[in-house]
Design an enzyme around this catalytic site. Structure first.
Site, PDB file in Angstrom:
ATOM      1  NE  ARG A   8      66.727  96.173  69.111  1.00 59.26           N
ATOM      2  CZ  ARG A   8      67.174  95.958  70.350  1.00 59.26           C
ATOM      3  NH1 ARG A   8      66.733  94.944  71.048  1.00 59.26           N
ATOM      4  NH2 ARG A   8      68.053  96.780  70.890  1.00 59.26           N
ATOM      5  CE  LYS A  15      65.983 103.568  71.574  1.00 57.69           C
ATOM      6  NZ  LYS A  15      66.689 102.282  71.829  1.00 57.69           N
ATOM      7  CG  ASP A  96      67.521 103.986  75.005  1.00 57.81           C
ATOM      8  OD1 ASP A  96      68.275 104.239  75.981  1.00 57.81           O
ATOM      9  OD2 ASP A  96      67.821 103.157  74.124  1.00 57.81           O
ATOM     10  N   GLY A 131      75.957  94.534  78.385  1.00 60.21           N
ATOM     11  CA  GLY A 131      77.368  94.451  78.741  1.00 60.21           C
ATOM     12  C   GLY A 131      77.484  93.831  80.126  1.00 60.21           C
ATOM     13  CD  GLU A 146      78.913  96.524  75.365  1.00 57.88           C
ATOM     14  OE1 GLU A 146      77.726  96.363  75.011  1.00 57.88           O
ATOM     15  OE2 GLU A 146      79.220  97.120  76.427  1.00 57.88           O
ATOM     16  CB  ALA A 372      15.467 117.288  74.680  1.00 56.66           C
ATOM     17  CB  SER A 397      12.178 120.074  73.073  1.00 54.65           C
ATOM     18  OG  SER A 397      12.158 119.571  74.397  1.00 54.65           O
TER      19      SER A 397
HETATM   20  C1  UD1 Z   1      74.913  99.827  75.924  1.00 49.93           C
HETATM   21  C2  UD1 Z   1      76.188  99.409  76.641  1.00 49.93           C
HETATM   22  C3  UD1 Z   1      75.959  98.065  77.352  1.00 49.93           C
HETATM   23  C4  UD1 Z   1      74.800  98.208  78.311  1.00 49.93           C
HETATM   24  C5  UD1 Z   1      73.572  98.708  77.572  1.00 49.93           C
HETATM   25  C6  UD1 Z   1      72.475  99.000  78.565  1.00 49.93           C
HETATM   26  C7  UD1 Z   1      77.983 100.285  75.274  1.00 49.93           C
HETATM   27  C8  UD1 Z   1      79.044  99.971  74.292  1.00 49.93           C
HETATM   28  N1  UD1 Z   1      77.244  99.272  75.669  1.00 49.93           N
HETATM   29  O1  UD1 Z   1      74.675  98.866  74.912  1.00 49.93           O
HETATM   30  O2  UD1 Z   1      77.116  97.707  78.041  1.00 49.93           O
HETATM   31  O3  UD1 Z   1      74.545  96.949  78.928  1.00 49.93           O
HETATM   32  O4  UD1 Z   1      73.848  99.929  76.860  1.00 49.93           O
HETATM   33  O5  UD1 Z   1      71.291  99.297  77.899  1.00 49.93           O
HETATM   34  O6  UD1 Z   1      77.851 101.421  75.685  1.00 49.93           O
HETATM   35  N2  UD1 Z   1      73.684 106.101  71.441  1.00 49.93           N
HETATM   36  C9  UD1 Z   1      74.108 107.264  70.859  1.00 49.93           C
HETATM   37  N3  UD1 Z   1      75.011 107.187  69.838  1.00 49.93           N
HETATM   38  C10 UD1 Z   1      75.497 106.004  69.386  1.00 49.93           C
HETATM   39  C11 UD1 Z   1      75.045 104.819  69.977  1.00 49.93           C
HETATM   40  C12 UD1 Z   1      74.157 104.897  71.019  1.00 49.93           C
HETATM   41  O7  UD1 Z   1      73.692 108.346  71.244  1.00 49.93           O
HETATM   42  O8  UD1 Z   1      76.317 106.035  68.458  1.00 49.93           O
HETATM   43  C13 UD1 Z   1      72.732 106.187  72.541  1.00 49.93           C
HETATM   44  C14 UD1 Z   1      71.409 105.517  72.228  1.00 49.93           C
HETATM   45  O9  UD1 Z   1      70.484 106.428  71.663  1.00 49.93           O
HETATM   46  C15 UD1 Z   1      70.972 105.041  73.601  1.00 49.93           C
HETATM   47  C16 UD1 Z   1      72.276 104.770  74.317  1.00 49.93           C
HETATM   48  O10 UD1 Z   1      73.264 105.503  73.639  1.00 49.93           O
HETATM   49  O11 UD1 Z   1      70.286 106.049  74.290  1.00 49.93           O
HETATM   50  C17 UD1 Z   1      72.650 103.283  74.363  1.00 49.93           C
HETATM   51  O12 UD1 Z   1      72.822 102.835  73.037  1.00 49.93           O
HETATM   52  P1  UD1 Z   1      72.483 101.361  72.611  1.00 49.93           P
HETATM   53  O13 UD1 Z   1      72.824 101.160  71.188  1.00 49.93           O
HETATM   54  O14 UD1 Z   1      71.118 100.993  73.036  1.00 49.93           O
HETATM   55  O15 UD1 Z   1      73.552 100.574  73.499  1.00 49.93           O
HETATM   56  P2  UD1 Z   1      73.637  99.017  73.692  1.00 49.93           P
HETATM   57  O16 UD1 Z   1      74.239  98.412  72.482  1.00 49.93           O
HETATM   58  O17 UD1 Z   1      72.326  98.517  74.125  1.00 49.93           O
END
Ligand code: UD1
Ligand code: MG
Length: 451
Positions: A8, A15, A96, A131, A146, A372, A397
């Protein structure tokens, strides 16, 4: 966890490398981690891993890669070989979610205490996308569902999982290894370990951050800008609490560290980058950009001035519309006026260059008056050369001082001179064509049109 793509953001840059207050999202998290003095800090990278690993700074960082990215549980699976069970607690933070405070993270780790599963949760007015925390009638945490998998009734729950938890390392290994991806997103959800802990009879506890800002994640440019404003507001408040007078706290940007003495005033729309120090009584006019600079006590920087890598002495006056470039070192009570550029040059106390001038690779003695429109020609097309202007020199100048050249103490350079040879102390040098009057000269005239 810093492997996610950040679709996004609609950006080629990973990111977690987007900037907040001048430093990357990931670096904010790593800086908070540093205060925790963890036995080891593991960064899980994936999308843009080379770039992310090259930019991350910290003592003893360990990188593990997650390719492809199959969810947060899958991310932790990749990290397991880098974790030691002897280190009782593993704290999981998100790359993030940049503004997490070290004391909040420390409290979360303490809540785990090497034997419980501790979740960082918060109640949000709009919990969409997060979640949800499931609790039993007595208030005990039972699990996390979730958003995409939640029922209509569960979506009414306001308490959400922030994405941060602390778990006993050995148990985390056991739970994460057993994760399945039978859910709406076909991902390995780290959040499924909560139900596993409950099933094993391991206590699950929840702690809360001091403020919502600490747990806000960055998923889009809108969220990034929102967090930037929150961060800037808190920086402005800290400065004001220390006595700095800001014309408008909403129109200040600090991208690095700004240290201020007492009685400092900063007008609107100023940007401070890198490490900037403002001495006692410094006044900064509107619309200045100041980077990696040291401004001495009582100095006044007038509006629209750009300063980078420079030192300004006490009681100096700079601008409006001045530019100090790296290596500019100005002594006490130096005056630099409008449209004057100074680069890699030192100016002695009381020296003045008030209008439309350039000083590059130059040593300027005290009390010099630099006229100047005068410039130092410091570059011959291949090499840079130095100009030395002694004490009390007066440069008229529109002069060109062709380096290398030395103007002795107390010498005077006549306006319009192009100086290519050294000038002895106390002398007047004039290096320009002598004025001539042409007698009987008539201006050409257009032939008169016939009537
Ligand atoms: C996750 C949580 C959710 C919580 C939310 C808070 C899970 C399944 N869900 O959801 O309950 O409310 O965060 O923001 O954990 N990342 C990886 N590898 C992956 C996927 C994600 O490193 O395969 C990292 C992302 O870079 C990020 C973090 O994990 O820093 C969270 O990933 P994101 O996809 O934003 O999780 P959400 O679906 O938002
Ligand atoms: Mg997601």
């Amino acid at each position: 966890m810093a492997a996610g793509k950040g679709t996004r953001m609609k950006s080629a840059r990973p990111k977690v490398l987007h900037r907040l207050g001048g430093i990357s999202l990931l670096q904010h998290v790593l800086n908070s981690c540093a205060a925790l003095q963890a036995a080891r800090t593991v960064v899980i990278t994936g999308h843009g891993a080379d770039e992310v690993e090259a930019e991350a700074r910290g003592v003893g960082l360990v990188f593990v890669r997650q390719v492809p990215q199959l969810g947060t549980g899958h991310a932790i699976q990749q990290a397991l070989p880098a974790l030691h069970d002897a280190a009782a607690t593993t704290l999981i933070l998100n790359g993030d979610v940049p503004l997490i405070r070290a004391d909040t993270a420390a409290a979360l780790a303490r809540a785990c205490d090497g034997e419980k599963l501790a979740l960082l949760t918060i109640e949000l007015p709009d919990a969409t996308g997060y979640g949800r925390i499931l609790r039993d009638p007595s208030g005990g945490v039972r699990g996390i569902v979730e958003h995409k998998d939640a029922s209509a009734a569960q979506r009414e729950i306001r308490e959400i999982y922030t994405g941060m938890m602390a778990a006993p390392t050995a148990a985390l290994r056991r739970w994460v290894t057993a994760l399945k991806n039978d859910n709406a997103q076909r991902e390995y959800y780290l959040t499924d370990i909560v139900a596993m802990a409950v099933a094993e009879g391991v206590p699950v506890v929840a702690t809360q951050p001091a403020s919502e800002t600490e747990v806000l994640g960055v998923n889009s440019p809108v969220q990034l800008a929102d967090l930037e404003r929150r961060l800037q507001r808190s920086i402005a408040e800290t400065l004001m609490e220390a006595g700095v007078r800001l014309a408008d706290p909403a129109r200040l940007d600090v991208r690095g560290t700004l240290r201020c003495g007492s009685e400092v005033e900063i007008d609107v729309n100023c940007v401070f980058e890198g490490r900037v120090t403002l001495g006692d009584g410094v006044r900064i006019g509107a619309n200045c950009v100041i980077r990696d600079a040291d401004i001495g006590a009582g100095a006044v920087v007038q509006p629209f001035t750009h300063i980078e890598g420079a030192k300004v002495g006490p009681q100096a006056t700079i601008g409006p519309f001045a530019r100090l470039r790296p290596g500019a070192e100005l002594g006490e009570e130096v005056h630099i006026g409008n449209f004057v550029e100074v680069k890699n040059s030192t100016l002695g106390a009381g020296a003045k260059a008030n209008h439309l001038a350039y000083l590059g690779d130059t040593s300027v003695g005290p009390r010099v008056n630099y006229g100047a429109g005068s410039i130092t020609a410091n570059y011959d097309g291949a090499h840079k050369h130095r100009t030395v202007i002694g004490a009390d020199v007066h440069v008229g100048s529109n002069c060109v001082l062709v380096a290398p050249v030395h103007i002795g103490d107390g010498a005077t350079v006549g306006g319009g001179s192009t100086v290519t040879q050294d000038v002895a102390p106390g002398k007047l040098v004039v290096a320009r064509a002598r004025q001539a009057v042409i007698e009987g000269w008539k201006r050409p005239q257009k032939p008169k049109k016939k009537a």
